[in-house]
Design an enzyme around this catalytic site. Sequence first.
Site, short mmCIF file in Angstrom:
data_model
loop_
_atom_site.label_atom_id
_atom_site.label_comp_id
_atom_site.label_asym_id
_atom_site.label_seq_id
_atom_site.Cartn_x
_atom_site.Cartn_y
_atom_site.Cartn_z
N HIS A 184 2.74 -6.42 11.86
CA HIS A 184 1.90 -6.27 10.67
C HIS A 184 1.13 -7.57 10.40
O HIS A 184 -0.09 -7.54 10.11
CB HIS A 184 2.79 -5.91 9.47
N GLU A 185 1.80 -8.70 10.51
CA GLU A 185 1.14 -9.98 10.25
C GLU A 185 0.12 -10.31 11.33
O GLU A 185 -0.95 -10.86 11.04
CB GLU A 185 2.19 -11.09 10.13
N HIS A 188 -3.08 -8.64 10.60
CA HIS A 188 -3.90 -9.36 9.61
C HIS A 188 -4.76 -10.40 10.31
O HIS A 188 -5.93 -10.60 9.95
CB HIS A 188 -3.00 -10.04 8.58
N GLU A 269 -3.66 -3.84 3.37
CA GLU A 269 -2.27 -3.59 3.74
C GLU A 269 -2.15 -2.26 4.50
O GLU A 269 -1.40 -2.16 5.47
CB GLU A 269 -1.38 -3.57 2.49
#
Length: 657
Positions: A184-185, A188, A269
């Site tokens: 997930h990071e 980003h 998100e």
Amino acid sequence: MDFFNHQDQARKQTRRLILLFVLAVVALVAAINLLVALIIWYGQGQTINSVELAARAGQPGLSFFDSLSTERILIISALVMLVIGLASLYRWLNLRGGGHVVAESLGGHRLPPNSSDFYERRLLNVVEEMAIAAGMPVPPVYVLDDDSINAFAAGYQASDAVVGVTRGCMTKLSRDQLQGVIAHEFSHIANGDMRLNIRLMALLFGILFIALSGRFIIEATSQRRLLSSSDKRNNSAPFWAIGLALLVLGYIGVFFGNLIKAAVSRQREFLADASAVQYTRNPESIGEALKVIGHGSGSDISSPEREETAHLFFGSAMHFRLPLFATHPPLEQRIRRIEPTWDGRYLAPQARTDAEQANPELVDHSSSASRLAGVMGVAAAVAATSGRPDAASHAINTINSPADHQSGSPAMSLSDQARDPHQAQALIYALLLAPPERFVHDQQLNLILQQAGRETYQQALRLIPAIQALAPEQRLPLVELAIPALKQLSENQYRTFHTLLIGLMKADGQIDLFEWCLFRLLSQYLAGHFNKVTPVKARYSKPEAVADDIAVLLSFLAAKGHDDSESAAQAFQMSLADGAFGSLGIQFQPPGNSLKPLNQSLTRLTELYPHIKGRLIKSMVACGRADGILRPAERDLIHTIAAILETPVPAGVLAQC
């Protein structure tokens, strides 16, 4: 799960929300113009004495709109925008120092790349694997001493990014769940959210500065009234009113700015969740991590900086009473987007005994199994990108092979060497050494001895057999694995390292393709850490403006991947079709021996808008796949150029041929 559809929806929604942010600033400027006009109108009315009133008898009264002149509006608007702009610039310059600035402001401490702690080693391994899956170098990892489950990515661009996790995230999640959070990071980073987040933080600070200016005026006015209380001529009421008005307007601007920032963050998100599934190919990993948060571990952060940085985190860093201010969608909504058939039950955190049973190779770090786990990420990358079924086992056997045959301590693998700041330097030097049978080999060793010292010289000597056993496709992943350790060098050590790199490459009078890739990758990801580097601004929104540079790049790639000019020209034409560059009218240009034209073209191509860079990456991949064989030189070139363009290429894309 159709994560590509989710990505498109989130990007479109984010553009609308950013437009609202700009409109909020415009509204603030308009409100301050009205405030100043009201003060002028009121002040003019108060200065009119009785004689003037008599003289004006029968004439129209002073209108409020008389105080709104075009010239005055332009001056006030320019001043307000200048104040907001300068304050935003100040904050942006502070944040531009790199992701480590944000991580350290949150109270994070950096993990050494060669840590032997069970949980830290597992986290570092997962970060390495996800970096390779995302087509990025391994970033430095920071840990916050919070028992909650949360994580963040910070930095202005991929080259200065860091990943941070809370201690609870590191210890309470299973390996698969942790992998989902880290993926997930990384999404980003890949989606450009870090740059967007820093801009939002800077712009909000600019708006907040208006309120802070109002508070300063109120405090200064109050102090002046106390010091001059005996002076009847002292009339500070107008200044106090101006300060109060600026304070109110500033905080109203911050109020709406936070609303929009939260909305932007919620959309990003969803995009990051979707991209994490794309990286891991396992929706359960990130879904289960969210379920553990919902079980009771929470995601709150204790840092005083949490309010300003709340939108950076994986989960909500603080409780928001009003849903409109929440920087993250509700847990239930995020879980159901990933797992539509979720039964509503949360998951308990993983106990240490369960974690150790699931990862026995990390319990005894000195074992060969531990070294094997440490290179699984590199091996996976090799297997994914080479197209050879035996690549993974070959990578494990070679990269994990002992590199030290002379010391009395247990032998270190190449991956262990890459994780140690001092030994990583020797590893990079050894990768640049010419074969022993060439005369320049001894010259290079003498350079290492003279500039790096005897200890590094001896380390490089011991590494030569293991380096020679590496397959071509294993060399560049090993370089990227060493980047976090190299970032731990002091500035003087880095200067020596950089100078010696150049000397080793120029020792034989020429720079080959691997040397170029190695040097450009290290420069891309280390220069910004040790020097102040200005981020590249997008200038070209149409490929026609850089058509000649695209021709140089694709021609160079086609020539390096094919044995004759005819097949290279065919690959060049195929690449144009895949990237929709056929209308540019460019032709294959056989490159010479010099790398200068490629470097010059890349300098301009870095200024392309992101969507054009994406098309260029597609063209490069199509060029490499033209003959169905992705050679190591082609893969290294695509990977390095993508890094220079700050447009990562997931390993799976290169595995499709």
